[in-house]
Design an enzyme around this catalytic site. Structure first.
Site, PDB file in Angstrom:
ATOM      1  N   HIS A 149       0.844  -1.204   0.000  1.00  0.00           N
ATOM      2  CA  HIS A 149       0.000   0.000   0.000  1.00  0.00           C
ATOM      3  C   HIS A 149       0.879   1.255   0.000  1.00  0.00           C
ATOM      4  O   HIS A 149       0.648   2.187  -0.770  1.00  0.00           O
ATOM      5  CB  HIS A 149      -0.913  -0.003   1.235  1.00  0.00           C
ATOM      6  N   GLN A 255      -6.714  14.786   1.257  1.00  0.00           N
ATOM      7  CA  GLN A 255      -5.449  14.257   1.785  1.00  0.00           C
ATOM      8  C   GLN A 255      -4.247  14.777   0.987  1.00  0.00           C
ATOM      9  O   GLN A 255      -3.240  15.188   1.562  1.00  0.00           O
ATOM     10  CB  GLN A 255      -5.497  12.722   1.723  1.00  0.00           C
TER      11      GLN A 255
END
Ligand code: MN
Length: 446
Positions: A149, A255
């Site tokens: 990830h 983000q």
């Protein structure tokens, strides 16, 4: 840490709650996860229960019915601590109490138990229950333990420098927000915030257009540690009560604009969702496996390494993501699985997260939650977030009904499920965590 198996793990055990023997069921007698429930739609107090088959054993009702009358003192103490609207008091007691209660429950729920008749009156079908967040979560820390990830997302956010140089040395984390953590079934409004459009130099304000989920394992702290006293790696798991499923909803456009230099903020603080059932580490003992680090990678510093970690520090937990859109719901179609992964891919273990968190003296408290970070596996289809599955939204998923998804749309429901299964051990599951995206609220002043 211990892989010691005992009579509660015996695969042949059967419960007089016959649904516990259902093939593929999550809650056989070898599991016995804890949660907090009440009769759906009632104004009753939430109370502690244990899942068995498709039922919930009401611990307080069982106590009142005298089911624990002949149990040892540790069990009596543990049951008294369960007389609460949260698991915190029970979790604070530690393994010396958790394990005897598990053994007592295993024996009480077994075929042939003398207490069957008394306990049958203390069951509530799960279909008639509603749940609360199982613990009062004081502090919540989110880690970043999947190197797959971290690399995939890093490529999208920083193509020239996908994996930060500290990643292979430090279990990276940030302090999250516990106030917005809800239990499975949570519905929340699409968050508003600032985003910087690709070619712009001035940010815009509005609803997130890149809303995502994060497939995570939640780690609930049982007994804490005193301020200033680090928890050593090999005793770290004594402080962990159990694991649950955790969805760390994330607004990728917010983000990307806000995360430097101090990390995620509004992109993560609007909602996070936990599963109602907490599977204890003891229940997971048959599913321990070796923790490994590729030889060509930096090896952990001594405070994050030990022979026990190497032998059994990882957990083999299958993780699944399902999506149900509004159109699927309207047409009566079940949620569609869109990815699967496994917790054993984590680059840092549960024990390493706890040891690192406390090494500077930080005190953990009963009910604190650690998020594992998005659990992506090495393959593209094992990605634990849409931003990876769709390569930053550039390669949308096509669902079975023809709908496409780059990121989540309003009224989408995301469901995670997880289970452990192998030859020679009972299959145990985590149940599910589901959450639904509602349309953004119109912001004041716009
Ligand atoms: Mn996260």
């Amino acid at each position: 840490m211990s892989t010691v198996l005992n009579e509660t793990h015996a695969p042949a055990l059967q419960s007089w709650v016959t649904s516990a023997q259902a093939v593929g069921g999550d809650f056989p007698i070898q599991n016995l996860p804890f949660g907090v429930f009440r009769r759906a739609g009632s104004q009753e107090s939430f109370r502690v229960g244990v899942a068995i088959g498709d039922q919930i054993l009401d611990i307080g009702a069982a106590l009142c019915a005298g089911a624990f009358a002949v149990q040892p003192a540790m069990v009596q103490e543990a049951v008294k601590a369960c007389d609460s609207t949260t698991l915190n008091a029970f979790m604070a007691l530690g393994m010396a109490y958790w394990s005897p209660l598990r053994l007592a429950l295993s024996r009480l729920l077994r075929v042939g138990a003398a207490e069957q008749t008394v306990l049958q009156a203390c069951l509530l079908p799960q279909a008639q229950a509603e749940y609360a967040v199982p613990a009062q979560i004081g502090d919540y820390t989110d880690f970043y333990t999947s190197i797959h990830h971290a690399t995939n997302v890093g490529k999208l956010f920083r193509p020239d420098n996908p994996l930060p140089p500290n990643y292979q040395w430090v279990p990276i984390g940030y302090h999250g927000r516990s106030s917005s953590i809800g239990v499975s079934g949570q519905a929340f409004h699409r968050p508003l915030g600032q985003t910087l459009p690709p070619t712009a130099s001035i940010p815009e304000f509005g609803p997130s257009a890149r809303l995502d989920y994060e497939l995570e394992v939640g780690i609930l702290i049982g007994c804490g540690n005193a301020l200033g006293e680090a928890v050593a790696l090999d005793s770290a798991e004594n402080h962990v009560f159990g694991l649950c499923l955790f969805n760390d909803w994330s607004a990728r456009d917010l983000q990307a604009w806000e995360y430097q230099p101090l990390g995620p903020f509004l992109s993560k603080n609007f909602a996070s969702t936990v599963s109602p059932w907490v599977v204890t580490l003891e229940a997971l003992a048959p599913y321990r496996c070796a923790w490994t680090r590729p030889a060509e990678h930096p090896q952990p510093l001594p405070y994050l390494d030990s022979p026990t970690l190497r032998a059994e520090g990882a957990l083999d937990i299958e993780l699944e993501v399902y999506l149900q859109t509004a159109a699927m719901r309207a047409q009566g179609q079940a949620a569609q699985r869109i990815s699967r992964s496994n917790f054993h891919h984590a680059y840092w273990s549960v024990s390493q997260m706890v040891a690192h968190h406390t090494v500077g003296g930080c005190n953990l408290r009963p009910g604190d939650l650690l998020g594992s970070g998005t659990q992506s596996g090495p393959l593209r289809e094992e990605a634990g977030a849409l931003i990876e599955l769709t390569v930053g939204g550039t390669q949308p998923l096509t669902l079975a009904n023809g709908e496409k998804r780059s990121f989540l749309e309003d009224h989408d429901t995301v469901v995670f499920r997880a289970y452990c299964a192998k030859r020679g051990a009972a299959r145990i599951g985590f149940g599910e965590v589901a959450g639904t995206v509602l349309p953004a609220r119109v912001a004041a002043g716009t």
